[in-house]
Design an enzyme around this catalytic site. Structure first.
Site, mmCIF file in Angstrom:
data_model
loop_
_atom_site.group_PDB
_atom_site.id
_atom_site.type_symbol
_atom_site.label_atom_id
_atom_site.label_comp_id
_atom_site.label_asym_id
_atom_site.label_seq_id
_atom_site.Cartn_x
_atom_site.Cartn_y
_atom_site.Cartn_z
ATOM 1 N N ASP A 67 0.826 -1.206 0.000
ATOM 2 C CA ASP A 67 0.000 0.000 0.000
ATOM 3 C C ASP A 67 0.863 1.260 0.000
ATOM 4 O O ASP A 67 2.077 1.202 0.180
ATOM 5 C CB ASP A 67 -0.949 0.002 1.210
ATOM 6 C CG ASP A 67 -0.272 -0.440 2.503
ATOM 7 O OD1 ASP A 67 0.967 -0.320 2.596
ATOM 8 O OD2 ASP A 67 -0.967 -0.900 3.422
ATOM 9 N N ASN A 136 -7.074 -3.079 14.448
ATOM 10 C CA ASN A 136 -8.472 -3.341 14.083
ATOM 11 C C ASN A 136 -8.609 -4.542 13.143
ATOM 12 O O ASN A 136 -9.669 -4.760 12.569
ATOM 13 C CB ASN A 136 -9.095 -2.090 13.440
ATOM 14 C CG ASN A 136 -8.419 -1.698 12.126
ATOM 15 O OD1 ASN A 136 -7.448 -2.333 11.702
ATOM 16 N ND2 ASN A 136 -8.922 -0.665 11.480
ATOM 17 N N HIS A 138 -6.979 -4.991 10.285
ATOM 18 C CA HIS A 138 -6.773 -4.742 8.859
ATOM 19 C C HIS A 138 -5.498 -5.427 8.368
ATOM 20 O O HIS A 138 -4.572 -5.683 9.127
ATOM 21 C CB HIS A 138 -6.801 -3.240 8.516
ATOM 22 C CG HIS A 138 -5.571 -2.464 8.862
ATOM 23 N ND1 HIS A 138 -5.551 -1.084 8.935
ATOM 24 C CD2 HIS A 138 -4.296 -2.840 9.154
ATOM 25 C CE1 HIS A 138 -4.334 -0.683 9.240
ATOM 26 N NE2 HIS A 138 -3.557 -1.718 9.381
ATOM 27 N N GLU A 143 -9.567 -2.081 5.426
ATOM 28 C CA GLU A 143 -10.130 -1.747 6.730
ATOM 29 C C GLU A 143 -11.442 -2.506 6.970
ATOM 30 O O GLU A 143 -12.136 -2.862 6.018
ATOM 31 C CB GLU A 143 -10.426 -0.237 6.787
ATOM 32 C CG GLU A 143 -9.215 0.660 6.540
ATOM 33 C CD GLU A 143 -8.249 0.725 7.730
ATOM 34 O OE1 GLU A 143 -8.285 -0.174 8.593
ATOM 35 O OE2 GLU A 143 -7.455 1.678 7.783
#
Ligand code: PGA
Length: 242
Positions: A67, A136, A138, A143
């Site tokens: 990313d 979280n 991800h 996400e």
């Protein structure tokens, strides 16, 4: 999924570097998916050392980063382009022509995503994908959401991610709100996946990703469907596992 529990961050880094080195010994022209963030820094340091000690050679390797932030210039101190050069590419012999990081300059992001996905396919897919995991759940910047994208796409970063990554910026406001990320399909297409986790803040995400249940609200849980995933977790990150 294979879960390798180790005592420390140093051991996570060593085992991760060994998995890359092992692949290179079997396949010199391997295609490797790379991750950024704090977690893989120790792995990169060890790979650089192995290269300097002539244990591994990156000259025929191709790399694809997971990313990149949208809205930062390539040479911004916190761009993943800068990170990768600082921690790895400036110290080893990866051919610059074979380094792939999503271009997040002035080009239309949709074009960047399409081009990135095509390059990944043209390279024959990934032999190995190195991953970190967000607090979280991800992976890359996929996400938690009601649905996830299969291919490389533009994403709005979750508040939790912006908060977590603000430690690298002068202020929270400086963290970009958008990024380009490989999709879960691009990641799941890798022949082998090695996910690294260190520290207490990752324990819940690691527990949830290994729960035997799959939900797009814990994107890493989809990895349970992959046939060759190894999680390397230190004691703190693995502490909620049975
Ligand atoms: P970290 O990030 O390695 O900096 O904890 C991991 C991630 O967000 O995927």
């Amino acid at each position: 999924m294979e879960i390798v529990k180790v005592d420390s961050y140093e051991e996570v880094s060593q085992k991760a570097a060994e998995s890359v080195a092992g692949l290179l010994h079997r396949k010199q022209d391997a295609v490797i998916g790379l991750a950024t963030g704090s977690t893989p820094e120790g792995m990169y340091a060890r790979l650089v050392r192995m290269y300097r000690e002539n244990e591994i050679d990156f000259s025929s390797v191709s790399t694809f980063n997971l990313d990149e932030y949208l809205g930062l210039s390539r040479d911004h101190p916190q761009s993943y382009h800068t990170y990768m050069h600082r921690h790895f590419f400036d110290h080893v012999n990866v051919d610059p022509e074979r380094i792939n990081i999503p271009r997040c300059g002035d080009e239309p992001p949709e074009l960047v995503c399409r081009d990135y996905e095509k390059k990944l396919k043209d390279a024959g897919g990934l032999d190995l994908q190195i991953l970190g995991i967000g607090t979280n759940g991800h992976v890359g910047f996929n996400e938690p959401a009601a649905y996830l994208y299969t291919d490389t796409h533009v994403v709005d970063l979750a508040e939790e991610t912006i908060e977590a990554n603000s430690r690298f910026f002068k202020s929270r406001e400086e963290v970009p709100g958008k990024a380009v990320t490989m999709g879960v399909g691009s990641i799941m297409g890798a022949a082998r996946i090695v996910l690294l986790a260190s520290g207490r803040s990752k324990a819940k995400a690691i527990r949830d990703m290994c729960s035997g249940k799959i939900t797009t609200f814990v994107p890493a849980s989809l990895l349970q469907l992959h046939k060759d995933v190894t999680i390397i977790a230190d004691r703190e990150a693995a502490r909620l596992l049975p």
